[in-house]
Design a protein around this motif. Sequence first.
Motif, PDB file in Angstrom:
ATOM      1  N   ALA A  50       0.838  -1.207   0.000  1.00  0.00           N
ATOM      2  CA  ALA A  50       0.000   0.000   0.000  1.00  0.00           C
ATOM      3  C   ALA A  50       0.873   1.257   0.000  1.00  0.00           C
ATOM      4  N   TYR A  54       0.973   4.071  -2.903  1.00  0.00           N
ATOM      5  CA  TYR A  54       0.710   5.474  -2.598  1.00  0.00           C
ATOM      6  C   TYR A  54       1.838   6.364  -3.110  1.00  0.00           C
ATOM      7  N   TRP A  57       1.540   6.612  -6.839  1.00  0.00           N
ATOM      8  CA  TRP A  57       0.447   7.518  -7.181  1.00  0.00           C
ATOM      9  C   TRP A  57       0.868   8.976  -7.000  1.00  0.00           C
ATOM     10  N   LEU A  58       1.563   9.295  -5.904  1.00  0.00           N
ATOM     11  CA  LEU A  58       2.033  10.666  -5.694  1.00  0.00           C
ATOM     12  C   LEU A  58       2.994  11.094  -6.795  1.00  0.00           C
TER      13      LEU A  58
END
Length: 74
Positions: A50, A54, A57-58
Motif C-alpha cells: 500500500a 501510494y 500515485w504521488l
Amino acid sequence: MLTATLAFAGVAALINLTPGLDTLLVVRTAVGLTALLTASRLAYDALRIAGAGYLTWLGLSALWRCRRQKVHDG
C-alpha cells in the motif's frame, strides 16, 4: 524586563519539551502497530505494498500536473 523574558522563555521551553498525554497516545499507537507488523507477515506486506502504491500515485500525479502545466503554458 530581560530577566522576566528569559525566565518565561525557559519555562515555556521546559513545558513544551515535557511529554504529555498526547505523546503517550502516539507512542502507544506506534508500539501497537509495530507489534502487529512484527507478528503478522501478511499485515507487513499489505502495508508495504500500500505504501509503494501510494508513493507511485504521488509521483505519477506530480508528473501529470507538471506535464499539464507545461502544455497550458505553451
